[in-house]
Motif scaffolding. Structure first.
Motif, PDB file in Angstrom:
ATOM      1  N   MET A   1       0.836  -1.294  -0.086  1.00 32.86           N
ATOM      2  CA  MET A   1       0.028   0.019   0.018  1.00 32.86           C
ATOM      3  C   MET A   1       0.639   1.107  -0.095  1.00 32.86           C
ATOM      4  O   MET A   1       0.474   2.126  -0.620  1.00 32.86           O
ATOM      5  CB  MET A   1      -0.914  -0.448   1.308  1.00 32.86           C
ATOM      6  N   SER A   2       1.988   1.097   0.604  1.00 30.91           N
ATOM      7  CA  SER A   2       2.972   2.533   0.684  1.00 30.91           C
ATOM      8  C   SER A   2       3.352   2.792  -0.617  1.00 30.91           C
ATOM      9  O   SER A   2       3.695   3.937  -1.246  1.00 30.91           O
ATOM     10  CB  SER A   2       3.933   2.117   1.749  1.00 30.91           C
ATOM     11  N   VAL A   3       3.649   1.790  -1.560  1.00 34.14           N
ATOM     12  CA  VAL A   3       4.030   1.936  -2.932  1.00 34.14           C
ATOM     13  C   VAL A   3       3.050   2.813  -3.542  1.00 34.14           C
ATOM     14  O   VAL A   3       3.509   3.647  -4.444  1.00 34.14           O
ATOM     15  CB  VAL A   3       4.277   0.421  -3.595  1.00 34.14           C
ATOM     16  N   ILE A   4       1.889   2.612  -3.563  1.00 35.10           N
ATOM     17  CA  ILE A   4       0.926   3.358  -4.143  1.00 35.10           C
ATOM     18  C   ILE A   4       0.851   4.637  -4.067  1.00 35.10           C
ATOM     19  O   ILE A   4       0.801   5.764  -4.623  1.00 35.10           O
ATOM     20  CB  ILE A   4      -0.804   2.855  -3.857  1.00 35.10           C
ATOM     21  N   TYR A   5       0.969   5.000  -2.559  1.00 33.28           N
ATOM     22  CA  TYR A   5       1.112   6.457  -2.065  1.00 33.28           C
ATOM     23  C   TYR A   5       2.634   6.870  -2.831  1.00 33.28           C
ATOM     24  O   TYR A   5       2.617   8.167  -2.975  1.00 33.28           O
ATOM     25  CB  TYR A   5       1.306   6.572  -0.565  1.00 33.28           C
ATOM     26  N   LEU A   6       3.597   6.290  -2.591  1.00 30.28           N
ATOM     27  CA  LEU A   6       4.947   6.891  -3.083  1.00 30.28           C
ATOM     28  C   LEU A   6       4.849   7.394  -4.798  1.00 30.28           C
ATOM     29  O   LEU A   6       5.261   8.325  -5.237  1.00 30.28           O
ATOM     30  CB  LEU A   6       6.082   5.819  -3.018  1.00 30.28           C
ATOM     31  N   LEU A   7       4.113   6.185  -5.507  1.00 22.72           N
ATOM     32  CA  LEU A   7       3.755   6.500  -6.730  1.00 22.72           C
ATOM     33  C   LEU A   7       2.764   7.613  -7.217  1.00 22.72           C
ATOM     34  O   LEU A   7       3.172   8.284  -8.085  1.00 22.72           O
ATOM     35  CB  LEU A   7       3.201   5.204  -7.442  1.00 22.72           C
ATOM     36  N   LEU A   8       1.885   7.684  -6.386  1.00 22.48           N
ATOM     37  CA  LEU A   8       1.002   8.932  -6.462  1.00 22.48           C
ATOM     38  C   LEU A   8       1.708  10.008  -6.304  1.00 22.48           C
ATOM     39  O   LEU A   8       1.545  11.271  -7.170  1.00 22.48           O
ATOM     40  CB  LEU A   8      -0.096   8.647  -5.653  1.00 22.48           C
ATOM     41  N   ALA A   9       2.641  10.306  -5.122  1.00 14.40           N
ATOM     42  CA  ALA A   9       3.259  11.596  -4.969  1.00 14.40           C
ATOM     43  C   ALA A   9       4.220  11.797  -6.049  1.00 14.40           C
ATOM     44  O   ALA A   9       4.329  13.069  -6.488  1.00 14.40           O
ATOM     45  CB  ALA A   9       3.932  11.258  -3.665  1.00 14.40           C
ATOM     46  N   LEU A  10       4.789  11.018  -6.548  1.00 14.87           N
ATOM     47  CA  LEU A  10       5.949  11.277  -7.482  1.00 14.87           C
ATOM     48  C   LEU A  10       5.312  11.508  -8.842  1.00 14.87           C
ATOM     49  O   LEU A  10       5.799  12.369  -9.547  1.00 14.87           O
ATOM     50  CB  LEU A  10       6.608   9.776  -7.695  1.00 14.87           C
ATOM     51  N   SER A  11       3.998  11.079  -9.323  1.00  8.08           N
ATOM     52  CA  SER A  11       3.487  11.255 -10.226  1.00  8.08           C
ATOM     53  C   SER A  11       2.899  12.873 -10.270  1.00  8.08           C
ATOM     54  O   SER A  11       2.884  13.570 -11.234  1.00  8.08           O
ATOM     55  CB  SER A  11       2.323  10.328 -10.557  1.00  8.08           C
ATOM     56  N   ILE A  12       2.400  13.078  -9.139  1.00  7.01           N
ATOM     57  CA  ILE A  12       1.940  14.640  -8.808  1.00  7.01           C
ATOM     58  C   ILE A  12       3.289  15.421  -9.097  1.00  7.01           C
ATOM     59  O   ILE A  12       2.878  16.595  -9.610  1.00  7.01           O
ATOM     60  CB  ILE A  12       1.342  14.639  -7.620  1.00  7.01           C
ATOM     61  N   LEU A  13       4.279  14.900  -8.357  1.00  9.29           N
ATOM     62  CA  LEU A  13       5.393  16.038  -8.672  1.00  9.29           C
ATOM     63  C   LEU A  13       5.871  16.160 -10.051  1.00  9.29           C
ATOM     64  O   LEU A  13       6.220  17.289 -10.363  1.00  9.29           O
ATOM     65  CB  LEU A  13       6.377  15.216  -7.565  1.00  9.29           C
ATOM     66  N   VAL A  14       5.985  15.053 -10.797  1.00  9.61           N
ATOM     67  CA  VAL A  14       6.394  15.249 -12.232  1.00  9.61           C
ATOM     68  C   VAL A  14       5.280  16.157 -13.170  1.00  9.61           C
ATOM     69  O   VAL A  14       5.802  16.991 -13.796  1.00  9.61           O
ATOM     70  CB  VAL A  14       6.376  13.652 -12.735  1.00  9.61           C
ATOM     71  N   ALA A  15       3.985  15.828 -12.745  1.00 11.67           N
ATOM     72  CA  ALA A  15       3.187  16.509 -13.224  1.00 11.67           C
ATOM     73  C   ALA A  15       3.231  18.157 -13.064  1.00 11.67           C
ATOM     74  O   ALA A  15       3.214  18.957 -13.900  1.00 11.67           O
ATOM     75  CB  ALA A  15       1.437  16.170 -12.701  1.00 11.67           C
ATOM     76  N   LEU A  16       3.310  18.510 -11.761  1.00  7.26           N
ATOM     77  CA  LEU A  16       3.693  19.900 -11.384  1.00  7.26           C
ATOM     78  C   LEU A  16       5.101  20.470 -11.920  1.00  7.26           C
ATOM     79  O   LEU A  16       5.058  21.553 -12.475  1.00  7.26           O
ATOM     80  CB  LEU A  16       3.923  19.927  -9.923  1.00  7.26           C
ATOM     81  N   ILE A  17       5.943  19.584 -12.057  1.00  3.66           N
ATOM     82  CA  ILE A  17       7.278  20.237 -12.883  1.00  3.66           C
ATOM     83  C   ILE A  17       6.977  20.371 -14.334  1.00  3.66           C
ATOM     84  O   ILE A  17       7.344  21.448 -14.799  1.00  3.66           O
ATOM     85  CB  ILE A  17       8.430  19.135 -12.612  1.00  3.66           C
ATOM     86  N   PHE A  18       6.245  19.478 -14.793  1.00  6.09           N
ATOM     87  CA  PHE A  18       5.734  19.952 -16.266  1.00  6.09           C
ATOM     88  C   PHE A  18       5.102  20.824 -16.514  1.00  6.09           C
ATOM     89  O   PHE A  18       5.083  21.860 -17.565  1.00  6.09           O
ATOM     90  CB  PHE A  18       5.292  18.253 -17.071  1.00  6.09           C
ATOM     91  N   PHE A  19       4.198  21.103 -15.699  1.00  2.00           N
ATOM     92  CA  PHE A  19       3.239  22.508 -15.778  1.00  2.00           C
ATOM     93  C   PHE A  19       3.911  23.680 -15.415  1.00  2.00           C
ATOM     94  O   PHE A  19       3.531  24.595 -16.222  1.00  2.00           O
ATOM     95  CB  PHE A  19       2.098  22.208 -14.605  1.00  2.00           C
ATOM     96  N   VAL A  20       4.997  23.564 -14.727  1.00  2.00           N
ATOM     97  CA  VAL A  20       5.814  24.885 -14.308  1.00  2.00           C
ATOM     98  C   VAL A  20       6.623  25.161 -15.498  1.00  2.00           C
ATOM     99  O   VAL A  20       6.928  26.210 -15.951  1.00  2.00           O
ATOM    100  CB  VAL A  20       6.430  24.656 -12.873  1.00  2.00           C
ATOM    101  N   ALA A  21       7.193  23.931 -16.184  1.00  4.39           N
ATOM    102  CA  ALA A  21       8.097  24.203 -17.368  1.00  4.39           C
ATOM    103  C   ALA A  21       7.057  24.772 -18.524  1.00  4.39           C
ATOM    104  O   ALA A  21       7.629  25.615 -19.400  1.00  4.39           O
ATOM    105  CB  ALA A  21       8.783  22.843 -17.855  1.00  4.39           C
ATOM    106  N   PHE A  22       5.968  24.451 -18.705  1.00  5.70           N
ATOM    107  CA  PHE A  22       5.017  24.700 -19.572  1.00  5.70           C
ATOM    108  C   PHE A  22       4.683  26.279 -19.375  1.00  5.70           C
ATOM    109  O   PHE A  22       5.038  27.068 -20.409  1.00  5.70           O
ATOM    110  CB  PHE A  22       3.635  24.025 -19.810  1.00  5.70           C
ATOM    111  N   ILE A  23       4.240  26.598 -18.288  1.00  2.00           N
ATOM    112  CA  ILE A  23       4.162  28.066 -17.776  1.00  2.00           C
ATOM    113  C   ILE A  23       5.259  28.887 -18.288  1.00  2.00           C
ATOM    114  O   ILE A  23       5.016  30.082 -18.846  1.00  2.00           O
ATOM    115  CB  ILE A  23       3.383  28.140 -16.630  1.00  2.00           C
ATOM    116  N   ALA A  24       6.348  28.534 -17.975  1.00  2.00           N
ATOM    117  CA  ALA A  24       7.512  29.190 -18.227  1.00  2.00           C
ATOM    118  C   ALA A  24       8.050  29.447 -19.667  1.00  2.00           C
ATOM    119  O   ALA A  24       8.341  30.519 -20.025  1.00  2.00           O
ATOM    120  CB  ALA A  24       8.812  28.558 -17.359  1.00  2.00           C
TER     121      ALA A  24
END
Length: 60
Positions: A1-24
Motif C-alpha cells: 500500500m505504501s508503494v501506491i502512495y509513493l507512486l501517487l506523490a511522484l506522479s503529482i510531482l512530475v506533473a507539477l514540474i511539467f506544468f511549471v515548465a510549460f507556464i515558463a
C-alpha cells in the motif's frame, strides 16, 4: 500500500514540474508565431462573391 502512495506523490510531482515548465515556456514566448505574419501578404485570400439577382428580373 505504501508503494501506491509513493507512486501517487511522484506522479503529482512530475506533473507539477511539467506544468511549471510549460507556464515558463509560454511566458518566455516559446509558442509565439513569428513566421506567419511575415508571409501573410504572400497568401492570396479567396474572395467570396454572393449571387446577386436584379430586382428587375422578378416577375410579379
Amino acid at each position: 500500500m505504501s508503494v501506491i502512495y509513493l507512486l501517487l506523490a511522484l506522479s503529482i510531482l512530475v506533473a507539477l514540474i511539467f506544468f511549471v515548465a510549460f507556464i515558463a515556456s509560454v511566458k518566455s514566448g516559446q509558442y509565439d508565431d513569428s513566421y506567419t505574419p511575415s508571409v501573410r501578404m504572400l497568401f492570396d485570400d479567396e474572395i467570396v462573391q454572393e449571387d446577386k439577382k436584379d430586382s428587375s428580373t422578378k416577375t410579379v
